[in-house]
Structure formats: structure tokens, C-alpha cells
Design an enzyme around this catalytic site. Structure first.
Site, PDB file in Angstrom:
ATOM      1  N   TYR A 102       0.845  -1.197   0.000  1.00  0.00           N
ATOM      2  CA  TYR A 102       0.000   0.000   0.000  1.00  0.00           C
ATOM      3  C   TYR A 102       0.876   1.242   0.000  1.00  0.00           C
ATOM      4  O   TYR A 102       2.083   1.172   0.260  1.00  0.00           O
ATOM      5  CB  TYR A 102      -0.962   0.009   1.193  1.00  0.00           C
ATOM      6  CG  TYR A 102      -0.318   0.314   2.529  1.00  0.00           C
ATOM      7  CD1 TYR A 102      -0.293   1.608   3.035  1.00  0.00           C
ATOM      8  CD2 TYR A 102       0.257  -0.690   3.294  1.00  0.00           C
ATOM      9  CE1 TYR A 102       0.285   1.894   4.269  1.00  0.00           C
ATOM     10  CE2 TYR A 102       0.837  -0.418   4.529  1.00  0.00           C
ATOM     11  CZ  TYR A 102       0.854   0.875   5.007  1.00  0.00           C
ATOM     12  OH  TYR A 102       1.428   1.156   6.223  1.00  0.00           O
ATOM     13  N   CYS A 103       0.251   2.372  -0.321  1.00  0.00           N
ATOM     14  CA  CYS A 103       0.921   3.672  -0.271  1.00  0.00           C
ATOM     15  C   CYS A 103      -0.117   4.697   0.178  1.00  0.00           C
ATOM     16  O   CYS A 103      -0.903   4.403   1.087  1.00  0.00           O
ATOM     17  CB  CYS A 103       1.562   4.011  -1.622  1.00  0.00           C
ATOM     18  SG  CYS A 103       0.433   3.995  -3.014  1.00  0.00           S
ATOM     19  N   ARG A 104      -0.167   5.835  -0.436  1.00  0.00           N
ATOM     20  CA  ARG A 104      -1.187   6.824  -0.068  1.00  0.00           C
ATOM     21  C   ARG A 104      -2.482   6.574  -0.842  1.00  0.00           C
ATOM     22  O   ARG A 104      -3.556   6.579  -0.272  1.00  0.00           O
ATOM     23  CB  ARG A 104      -0.686   8.249  -0.307  1.00  0.00           C
ATOM     24  CG  ARG A 104      -1.659   9.321   0.177  1.00  0.00           C
ATOM     25  CD  ARG A 104      -1.110  10.721   0.076  1.00  0.00           C
ATOM     26  NE  ARG A 104      -0.716  11.099  -1.263  1.00  0.00           N
ATOM     27  CZ  ARG A 104      -1.548  11.559  -2.206  1.00  0.00           C
ATOM     28  NH1 ARG A 104      -2.815  11.727  -1.938  1.00  0.00           N
ATOM     29  NH2 ARG A 104      -1.089  11.876  -3.400  1.00  0.00           N
TER      30      ARG A 104
END
Length: 142
Positions: A102-104
Site C-alpha cells: 500500500y501507499c497513499r
């Protein structure tokens, strides 16, 4: 009929008193989920169930600064810029263990996911980002 009702109440009461008798929502979700080989994108409730049941290596591909501001508990921070196409991660050397990325918003996790599939990881899933994560974040206390 009364006997059946009493038995149902007893079993229901035991499941409430002893949660191990009850099937959790995560168990049910994972019973119905099959992780595809290669790169895939999954819903965050599936990701939460996988994380809750420790079914993979949780990787946050944002910058260290973003990670410190708030991340999912148990995540390893490996910024996408440090992931090289075709290279094995020292933090996740088992190519058969699922990687949960995941990231933003999910964009950087997509890039990282493609690099990791090219490295030979069998299961790489992207569940988007913390901007839509509803299950809580923790912060580093520096």
C-alpha cells in the site's frame, strides 16, 4: 422445539463467551477468497483480513516521512524508490509468501508490485492507500 431453541441459545452464548468458538468476519472473508498468482488489486476489507490473520508481509512503499506520520500497524517501510525491478527484498526473501502493498492512494504500490512480480514473487497484492484505509493507523513517536 423448546429443546432446539435452548441448544441454539446455549451454543450462541458459548460463542459470545468464548470467541474462539465463533467464526470471525475475517475467517469468513478469507474462506471465500483465493489469492491469484502474480500481481492483483484487492479490496481493503480483504487486505484487513489478511493482515489480521498474518497472511503476508505488509509493506508500505511511501517515503519514511509519510510512514512516520501514520502507517498500518506491523507494516515495513520500503519506499518505492528503493525497490529495483527484478530484485528480491532482504525484508521478504520468501518468494512464495504474499506481499501486501500500500501507499497513499495505490499508484506507487502498483509500480512496486510490478517490480516485485518481475523479481519472482508469486503473490503480490495492492490494496490501495491510507487515504481510504478505515481500520486505523499508528504513528512513530520520534
Amino acid at each position: 422445539m423448546k429443546r432446539t431453541f435452548l441448544i441454539s441459545c446455549l451454543i450462541g452464548g458459548l460463542a459470545f463467551m468464548f470467541p474462539s468458538f465463533a467464526v470471525s468476519n475475517s475467517d469468513k472473508l478469507l474462506d471465500e477468497y483465493t489469492m491469484p498468482a502474480g500481481y492483483s488489486e484487492i479490496a481493503q476489507n480483504i487486505a484487513y483480513a489478511l493482515i489480521e490473520k498474518n497472511k503476508g508481509v505488509l509493506i508500505d512503499v511511501r517515503s519514511p516521512e509519510e510512514f512516520a506520520e501514520g502507517h498500518i500497524e506491523g507494516a515495513i517501510n520500503i519506499p518505492v524508490e528503493t525497490i529495483k525491478d527484478g530484485h528480491i527484498l532482504k525484508e521478504a526473501p520468501d518468494l512464495n509468501k504474499p506481499l501486501l502493498l500500500y501507499c497513499r492512494t495505490g499508484r506507487r504500490a502498483t509500480i512496486a508490485g510490478q517490480y516485485l512480480v518481475n523479481a519472482g514473487y508469486k503473490y503480490v497484492v495492492n490494496f490501495g492507500g491510507v487515504s481510504t484505509w478505515q481500520y486505523g493507523l499508528i504513528q512513530d513517536n520520534n
